[in-house]
Design a protein around this motif. Structure first.
Motif, short mmCIF file in Angstrom:
data_model
loop_
_atom_site.label_atom_id
_atom_site.label_comp_id
_atom_site.label_asym_id
_atom_site.label_seq_id
_atom_site.Cartn_x
_atom_site.Cartn_y
_atom_site.Cartn_z
N ALA A 109 -21.27 -19.77 43.56
CA ALA A 109 -21.56 -21.06 42.93
C ALA A 109 -20.29 -21.83 42.62
O ALA A 109 -19.26 -21.26 42.33
CB ALA A 109 -22.37 -20.84 41.66
N HIS A 110 -20.44 -23.13 42.65
CA HIS A 110 -19.36 -24.03 42.24
C HIS A 110 -19.28 -24.02 40.73
O HIS A 110 -20.30 -24.09 40.05
CB HIS A 110 -19.67 -25.47 42.63
CG HIS A 110 -19.92 -25.69 44.08
ND1 HIS A 110 -20.95 -25.15 44.76
CD2 HIS A 110 -19.22 -26.44 44.96
CE1 HIS A 110 -20.90 -25.54 46.02
NE2 HIS A 110 -19.86 -26.32 46.17
N PHE A 111 -18.09 -24.03 40.23
CA PHE A 111 -17.90 -24.15 38.78
C PHE A 111 -16.71 -25.03 38.48
O PHE A 111 -15.62 -24.77 38.95
CB PHE A 111 -17.66 -22.77 38.14
CG PHE A 111 -18.93 -22.07 37.75
CD1 PHE A 111 -19.62 -21.32 38.67
CD2 PHE A 111 -19.43 -22.18 36.47
CE1 PHE A 111 -20.80 -20.67 38.32
CE2 PHE A 111 -20.60 -21.54 36.10
CZ PHE A 111 -21.29 -20.79 37.03
N THR A 145 -13.91 -24.89 41.43
CA THR A 145 -13.75 -23.74 42.32
C THR A 145 -14.93 -22.77 42.23
O THR A 145 -15.96 -23.08 41.66
CB THR A 145 -12.41 -23.03 41.98
OG1 THR A 145 -12.11 -22.06 42.97
CG2 THR A 145 -12.45 -22.39 40.60
N HIS A 146 -14.73 -21.58 42.81
CA HIS A 146 -15.73 -20.51 42.77
C HIS A 146 -15.07 -19.34 42.05
O HIS A 146 -14.34 -18.56 42.67
CB HIS A 146 -16.12 -20.11 44.20
CG HIS A 146 -16.66 -21.26 45.00
ND1 HIS A 146 -15.85 -22.20 45.60
CD2 HIS A 146 -17.93 -21.63 45.27
CE1 HIS A 146 -16.62 -23.09 46.22
NE2 HIS A 146 -17.88 -22.77 46.03
N PRO A 147 -15.28 -19.23 40.75
CA PRO A 147 -14.44 -18.34 39.93
C PRO A 147 -14.54 -16.84 40.20
O PRO A 147 -13.54 -16.15 40.10
CB PRO A 147 -14.86 -18.65 38.49
CG PRO A 147 -15.90 -19.69 38.55
CD PRO A 147 -16.24 -19.99 39.96
N PHE A 186 -18.28 -34.72 46.91
CA PHE A 186 -19.18 -34.73 48.06
C PHE A 186 -19.11 -33.40 48.80
O PHE A 186 -18.07 -33.00 49.30
CB PHE A 186 -18.85 -35.88 49.01
CG PHE A 186 -19.83 -35.96 50.15
CD1 PHE A 186 -21.18 -36.23 49.92
CD2 PHE A 186 -19.41 -35.73 51.46
CE1 PHE A 186 -22.09 -36.28 50.97
CE2 PHE A 186 -20.32 -35.79 52.52
CZ PHE A 186 -21.67 -36.06 52.27
N GLU A 187 -20.25 -32.72 48.81
CA GLU A 187 -20.35 -31.43 49.52
C GLU A 187 -20.97 -31.73 50.88
O GLU A 187 -22.18 -31.94 50.98
CB GLU A 187 -21.24 -30.49 48.69
CG GLU A 187 -21.57 -29.18 49.36
CD GLU A 187 -20.51 -28.12 49.13
OE1 GLU A 187 -19.65 -28.29 48.26
OE2 GLU A 187 -20.55 -27.12 49.85
N SER A 188 -20.12 -31.77 51.91
CA SER A 188 -20.60 -32.25 53.21
C SER A 188 -21.64 -31.30 53.82
O SER A 188 -22.58 -31.74 54.47
CB SER A 188 -19.43 -32.44 54.17
OG SER A 188 -18.66 -31.27 54.23
N THR A 207 -11.41 -23.64 46.74
CA THR A 207 -11.23 -24.62 45.68
C THR A 207 -11.43 -26.02 46.26
O THR A 207 -10.82 -26.36 47.27
CB THR A 207 -9.82 -24.47 45.05
OG1 THR A 207 -9.78 -23.23 44.35
CG2 THR A 207 -9.52 -25.59 44.08
N MET A 208 -12.30 -26.78 45.61
CA MET A 208 -12.63 -28.12 46.11
C MET A 208 -11.66 -29.15 45.54
O MET A 208 -11.14 -28.99 44.45
CB MET A 208 -14.06 -28.48 45.68
CG MET A 208 -15.17 -27.82 46.48
SD MET A 208 -15.41 -26.06 46.15
CE MET A 208 -16.10 -26.06 44.51
N ASP A 209 -11.44 -30.23 46.29
CA ASP A 209 -10.58 -31.32 45.82
C ASP A 209 -11.30 -32.13 44.75
O ASP A 209 -12.38 -32.63 44.98
CB ASP A 209 -10.24 -32.26 46.99
CG ASP A 209 -9.22 -31.64 47.95
OD1 ASP A 209 -8.46 -30.75 47.50
OD2 ASP A 209 -9.20 -32.05 49.12
CU CU Z 1 -18.69 -24.31 46.99
#
Ligand code: CU
Lengths: 275, 106
Positions: free
Chosen positions: A22-24, A47-49, A125-127, A55-57
């Motif tokens: 999961a994204h956190f 990120t995904h801890p 934005f999660e493509s 890690t997302m921008d």
């Molecule tokens: Cu993700």
């Protein structure tokens, strides 16, 4: 022909594996319960801890502030923290992403009481899923052991209201919180729970390679719980460290730039071993 | 006679609730403002206010240099004394804190 089947199978596994982590949105500082207030460094990372994975921008945060209150009868003071934000690059075990840090001077965090750090990030934005994700996040700090506004809603579009001080948890204690959307409880909401399994390293702007724990199966990476009829969750904390709780799509905003928006509520707690 | 009992009971209640209010620990923290003044803030571990709590600033020889009470926001500000000093947060019996001036920094 057989080859093709195997290949398809692999694809299916990969496709299923992605949503398992999961994204956190993190708002992190190593110590959140201190005796004396001092200069405090925060790291804001999306990120995904558990896996210290992708890690997302992050974009420029929409809002970043703290709500300070000394004593339960004290007045809540709102301090905008946007001017302290500085872009950084955060290293996960698999990539690097745009993140932020904030160095709070002692003069704004020296006073006793509770500090609720609130981050409203820019929608991400999660493509792969063609959706925007916006995780409205709260992290708490306390100076000197004097309680303040920790149990008071911050008035966010969606948020967790803790019923246990999130900065004063012993390992094994039960955390309880209520999920709100536009101020109203959200029953039967899906909540993801993750353990921060790799210690964030403040100087290196990245996660430690060493994992604290190993998951026997994917369902233990991101645990799933649901809110009850009144929007409450309970969670007994099994291990010292940071735990994040994310309610998926609990916010009132469902669309951003013509696409689906998942407006989530995130809260962090830190548990400490009894010695 | 009836009235008297009621009165006694009321007094008893007040004492009880007052001692219940003290079932917590006092908290006090002071900062050197860097402009010749010192700010102390107080409170109790249950979140209750320290408004009205007496504060004494004393020299090494226990001479009271300044005194007062914590204001509405549980704060007390005073001029920083020349030499060594202590600050006493007088929250009543068992609820006092003495802070050494040398621990009060910017
Ligand atoms: Cu993700």
């Amino acid at each position: 022909m057989k080859f093709k089947v195997v290949f398809l199978n692999l694809l299916a596994i990969v496709a299923f594996a992605i949503p398992a982590f999961a994204h956190f949105q993190m708002v992190y500082t190593p110590e959140i319960a201190v005796n004396k207030g001092d200069q405090t460094q925060l790291k804001l990372v999306f990120t995904h801890p558990f896996e210290a994975g992708h890690t997302m921008d992050m974009g420029v945060p929409e809002e970043f502030y703290m709500l300070h209150q000394k004593g339960e009868e004290g007045k809540t003071k709102k301090v905008d923290l946007k001017s302290y934000l500085k872009p950084i690059t955060w290293k996960s075990l698999t990539n690097s992403g745009k993140a932020y840090e904030a160095n709070l001077p002692k003069k704004i965090v020296r006073s006793m009481g509770d500090y609720t750090l609130v981050l409203v990030p820019a929608p991400y934005f999660e493509s792969e899923e063609d959706v925007y994700i916006q995780q409205i996040t709260k992290t708490y700090m306390n100076v000197g052991g004097m309680p303040g506004n920790w149990s008071v809603p911050a008035g966010l579009k969606t948020e967790w209201i803790p019923l246990v001080k999130p900065y004063a948890m012993w390992t094994g204690m039960t955390f309880k919180a209520q999920l709100l959307s536009s101020g109203k409880p959200v029953p039967n909401a899906d909540v993801e729970v993750e353990y921060m399994n790799h210690a964030p390293e403040m100087k290196k702007n990245g996660f430690a390679k060493k994992a604290n724990s190993e998951a026997p199966q994917d369902a233990f990476v991101t645990m799933g719980i649901k809110t009850d009829a009144q929007g409450y969750i309970e969670f007994a904390v099994p291990k010292a460290g940071w735990w994040g709780f994310c309610a998926l799509g609990s916010g009132p905003d469902k669309e951003f730039k013509g696409k689906e928006l998942s407006q989530d509520a995130v809260i962090w707690l830190k548990a400490v071993d009894m010695k | 006679m009836r009235k008297m009992t009621a009165k006694i009971i009321m007094v008893g209640l007040i004492v009880l609730s007052a001692s219940a209010a003290f079932a917590h620990s006092p908290l006090c923290s002071c900062f050197d403002n860097g402009d010749g003044t010192v700010l102390c803030e107080g409170g109790f571990s249950d979140g209750s206010s320290a408004s009205g709590v007496r504060i004494f600033v004393k020299s090494e020889s226990e001479e009271v240099l300044s005194k007062g009470t914590m204001n509405e926001s549980s704060e007390f500000e005073f001029k920083k004394p020349e030499g060594a000093y202590t600050v006493t947060f007088d929250g009543g019996e068992g609820h006092s804190i003495v802070i050494d001036g040398s621990d009060i920094v910017e």
